[in-house]
Design an enzyme around this catalytic site. Structure first.
Site, PDB file in Angstrom:
ATOM      1  N   CYS A  24      36.871   3.715 -29.915  1.00  0.00           N
ATOM      2  CA  CYS A  24      37.262   4.121 -28.554  1.00  0.00           C
ATOM      3  C   CYS A  24      38.550   3.450 -28.086  1.00  0.00           C
ATOM      4  CB  CYS A  24      36.140   3.807 -27.566  1.00  0.00           C
ATOM      5  SG  CYS A  24      34.610   4.620 -27.995  1.00  0.00           S
ATOM      6  N   HIS A  51      38.904   3.576 -20.424  1.00  0.00           N
ATOM      7  CA  HIS A  51      38.073   4.372 -21.326  1.00  0.00           C
ATOM      8  C   HIS A  51      36.786   4.749 -20.592  1.00  0.00           C
ATOM      9  CE1 HIS A  51      35.690   5.704 -24.580  1.00  0.00           C
ATOM     10  NE2 HIS A  51      34.930   4.629 -24.623  1.00  0.00           N
ATOM     11  N   ASN A  82      31.710  10.493 -23.034  1.00  0.00           N
ATOM     12  CA  ASN A  82      32.564   9.549 -23.766  1.00  0.00           C
ATOM     13  C   ASN A  82      33.209  10.297 -24.942  1.00  0.00           C
ATOM     14  OD1 ASN A  82      33.593   7.571 -25.438  1.00  0.00           O
ATOM     15  ND2 ASN A  82      31.817   6.213 -25.277  1.00  0.00           N
TER      16      ASN A  82
HETATM   17  O1  UT7 Z   1      32.545   3.726 -25.994  1.00  0.00           O
HETATM   18  C1  UT7 Z   1      32.126   2.395 -26.123  1.00  0.00           C
HETATM   19  C2  UT7 Z   1      30.782   2.317 -26.708  1.00  0.00           C
HETATM   20  N1  UT7 Z   1      29.635   2.702 -25.938  1.00  0.00           N
HETATM   21  C3  UT7 Z   1      29.311   2.189 -24.735  1.00  0.00           C
HETATM   22  O2  UT7 Z   1      30.094   1.566 -24.073  1.00  0.00           O
HETATM   23  C4  UT7 Z   1      27.909   2.393 -24.258  1.00  0.00           C
HETATM   24  C5  UT7 Z   1      27.418   1.158 -23.569  1.00  0.00           C
HETATM   25  N2  UT7 Z   1      25.998   1.235 -23.130  1.00  0.00           N
HETATM   26  C6  UT7 Z   1      25.571   2.024 -22.143  1.00  0.00           C
HETATM   27  O3  UT7 Z   1      26.336   2.760 -21.565  1.00  0.00           O
HETATM   28  C7  UT7 Z   1      24.103   1.928 -21.737  1.00  0.00           C
HETATM   29  O4  UT7 Z   1      23.514   0.812 -22.343  1.00  0.00           O
HETATM   30  C8  UT7 Z   1      23.294   3.191 -22.104  1.00  0.00           C
HETATM   31  C9  UT7 Z   1      23.725   4.358 -21.220  1.00  0.00           C
HETATM   32  C10 UT7 Z   1      23.473   3.542 -23.559  1.00  0.00           C
HETATM   33  C11 UT7 Z   1      21.811   2.944 -21.835  1.00  0.00           C
HETATM   34  O5  UT7 Z   1      21.598   2.559 -20.480  1.00  0.00           O
HETATM   35  P1  UT7 Z   1      20.551   1.407 -20.144  1.00  0.00           P
HETATM   36  O6  UT7 Z   1      20.448   1.319 -18.681  1.00  0.00           O
HETATM   37  O7  UT7 Z   1      20.995   0.176 -20.897  1.00  0.00           O
HETATM   38  O8  UT7 Z   1      19.221   2.000 -20.712  1.00  0.00           O
HETATM   39  P2  UT7 Z   1      18.252   1.381 -21.812  1.00  0.00           P
HETATM   40  O9  UT7 Z   1      18.869   1.428 -23.148  1.00  0.00           O
HETATM   41  O10 UT7 Z   1      17.759   0.071 -21.293  1.00  0.00           O
HETATM   42  O11 UT7 Z   1      17.065   2.394 -21.793  1.00  0.00           O
HETATM   43  C12 UT7 Z   1      16.153   2.425 -20.695  1.00  0.00           C
HETATM   44  C13 UT7 Z   1      15.081   3.430 -20.988  1.00  0.00           C
HETATM   45  C14 UT7 Z   1      14.428   3.276 -22.357  1.00  0.00           C
HETATM   46  O12 UT7 Z   1      13.049   3.533 -22.194  1.00  0.00           O
HETATM   47  P3  UT7 Z   1      11.998   2.323 -22.218  1.00  0.00           P
HETATM   48  O13 UT7 Z   1      12.141   1.680 -23.561  1.00  0.00           O
HETATM   49  O14 UT7 Z   1      12.402   1.421 -21.084  1.00  0.00           O
HETATM   50  O15 UT7 Z   1      10.696   3.030 -21.984  1.00  0.00           O
HETATM   51  C15 UT7 Z   1      15.038   4.403 -23.158  1.00  0.00           C
HETATM   52  O16 UT7 Z   1      14.163   4.870 -24.165  1.00  0.00           O
HETATM   53  O17 UT7 Z   1      15.630   4.752 -20.955  1.00  0.00           O
HETATM   54  C16 UT7 Z   1      15.231   5.462 -22.116  1.00  0.00           C
HETATM   55  N3  UT7 Z   1      16.257   6.420 -22.475  1.00  0.00           N
HETATM   56  C17 UT7 Z   1      16.292   7.666 -21.980  1.00  0.00           C
HETATM   57  N4  UT7 Z   1      15.482   8.316 -21.121  1.00  0.00           N
HETATM   58  C18 UT7 Z   1      15.822   9.590 -20.813  1.00  0.00           C
HETATM   59  C19 UT7 Z   1      17.312   6.238 -23.294  1.00  0.00           C
HETATM   60  N5  UT7 Z   1      18.042   7.370 -23.355  1.00  0.00           N
HETATM   61  C20 UT7 Z   1      17.425   8.257 -22.550  1.00  0.00           C
HETATM   62  C21 UT7 Z   1      17.703   9.595 -22.194  1.00  0.00           C
HETATM   63  N6  UT7 Z   1      16.884  10.215 -21.323  1.00  0.00           N
HETATM   64  N7  UT7 Z   1      18.773  10.259 -22.669  1.00  0.00           N
END
Ligand code: UT7
Length: 327
Positions: free
Chosen positions: A114, A254, A284
């Site tokens: 990225c 980004h 993204n």
């Molecule tokens: O380009 C540079 C590289 N990438 C990034 O910069 C991405 C950086 N990270 C992020 O943007 C965030 O960490 C995410 C958007 C990927 C995730 O957000 P989060 O608030 O950290 O969520 P999480 O990973 O803590 O997930 C929370 C919950 C989980 O369920 P449990 O385990 O708490 O029951 C996930 O399974 O949300 C669940 N979950 C979803 N639920 C519905 C994960 N993806 C989804 C989804 N729909 N698409």
């Protein structure tokens, strides 16, 4: 000999097909509400089956060339930042050189995920500043849709396809690149990757069965690092030229997650209202995200002569970087 290097043209292209969060609700165990509230994404563009990364790059590159008013034959250097090349080799830059008829250009790809566009601009700037080349085309182009596991809701909802390009020229004093900073921390290399298809795990039935040809990401860990790295890089790039965040007229980061951008603005004590955000429309798009946002901001009339425009990005590797432009 250190010549000024400025942007003399720019353009972007996104595929026509829009896939909304509602569309994804019908394919996956996810909701528009989750995606929107956690990321700021509403929809993304997905390339047609017969469109490859170089096609998106060519469309953006053509617009940038037209905008610059120079002929294809005047381009000396093509750098394509991508982690979704048409194929592992030859470089997508070579394919683009052929498609755009950039007959005298030296062309190569650059792999910095990225942050690739910022890295590409910084490499081109060196060649132009020292007089090796006069005019460069730098493109960030991605088809993230091709490396996403569409069964993995943790990742597939986050990304999209697109391309953005700039033409840089030595001696151009308008839209001049006045500072660049790059950073790398390889200790993050396992947190965002595509494991198979290289020398580590050549393609095999096992790698396919284990879904290792798809992007894998530890979003939580990356999230912690991203805003901090971009904020630090922003400060370093500004300090080099005696500026501070309050001197930035528009910050074009980004676009990975709106919450990361909020964290960045907070760390810099910079108003979120001056941060350009288009993640809701595209998700993204990796190396394409900064140039797409830059061109959109320009087309919207948001960039004025002499404005301090700051580009900053973070991605796999980890890699990050910042580029300051006096518009
Ligand atoms: O380009 C540079 C590289 N990438 C990034 O910069 C991405 C950086 N990270 C992020 O943007 C965030 O960490 C995410 C958007 C990927 C995730 O957000 P989060 O608030 O950290 O969520 P999480 O990973 O803590 O997930 C929370 C919950 C989980 O369920 P449990 O385990 O708490 O029951 C996930 O399974 O949300 C669940 N979950 C979803 N639920 C519905 C994960 N993806 C989804 C989804 N729909 N698409």
């Amino acid at each position: 000999m250190h010549q000024a290097v400025g942007i003399i043209g720019s353009g972007y292209y996104v595929p026509e097909r829009i896939v909304s969060n509602i569309d994804l609700e019908n394919m996956l165990d996810t909701t528009d509400e989750w995606i929107w509230s956690r990321t700021g994404i509403r929809e993304r563009r997905i390339a047609a089956n017969n469109q490859v990364t170089s096609d998106l790059a060519v469309a953006a590159g053509q617009k940038a060339l037209l905008d610059s008013g120079i002929e294809a034959g005047e381009i000396d250097l093509v750098i394509v930042a991508t982690m979704t090349p048409d194929m592992p080799f030859p470089a997508t830059a070579c394919i683009i050189q052929k498609k755009l008829g950039l007959s005298k250009a030296v062309a190569f790809d650059l792999s910095a995920a990225c942050s690739g566009f910022i890295y590409g601009v910084s490499v081109a700037q060196q060649y132009l500043q020292n007089g090796t080349y006069r005019t460069a085309l730098v493109i960030g182009a991605e088809e993230m849709s091709r490396i996403l596991d569409w069964k993995d809701r943790n990742t597939c909802v986050l990304f999209g396809d697109g391309a953005g390009a700039v033409v840089l020229q030595a001696g151009a004093k308008e839209r001049e690149i006045i500072s660049v900073h790059l950073g790398t921390d390889g200790s993050g290399c396992d947190l965002l990757k595509m494991t198979a298809g290289g020398s580590l795990l050549p393609a095999s039935h096992e790698t396919i069965d284990q879904r290792l040809h798809f992007l894998q990401m530890n979003g939580k860990e990356i999230y912690k690092y991203a805003a901090k790295a971009m904020a630090e890089s922003t400060i370093i790039a500004l300090n080099k030229i005696g500026l501070s965040p309050r001197d930035i007229d528009i910050l074009i980061p980004h676009q990975a997650n709106i919450r990361i951008l909020e964290g960045l603005a907070e760390r810099l004590k910079y108003p979120l209202s001056n941060v350009y955000v288009n993640i809701s429309k595209y998700g993204n798009t990796s190396a394409a995200s900064i140039p797409i946002a830059l061109v959109e901001a320009e087309e919207a009339g948001m960039l004025k002569r002499d404005d301090i425009v700051l580009l900053t990005g973070f991605g796999a590797g980890f890699t990050w970087g910042t580029c300051v432009i006096k518009w």
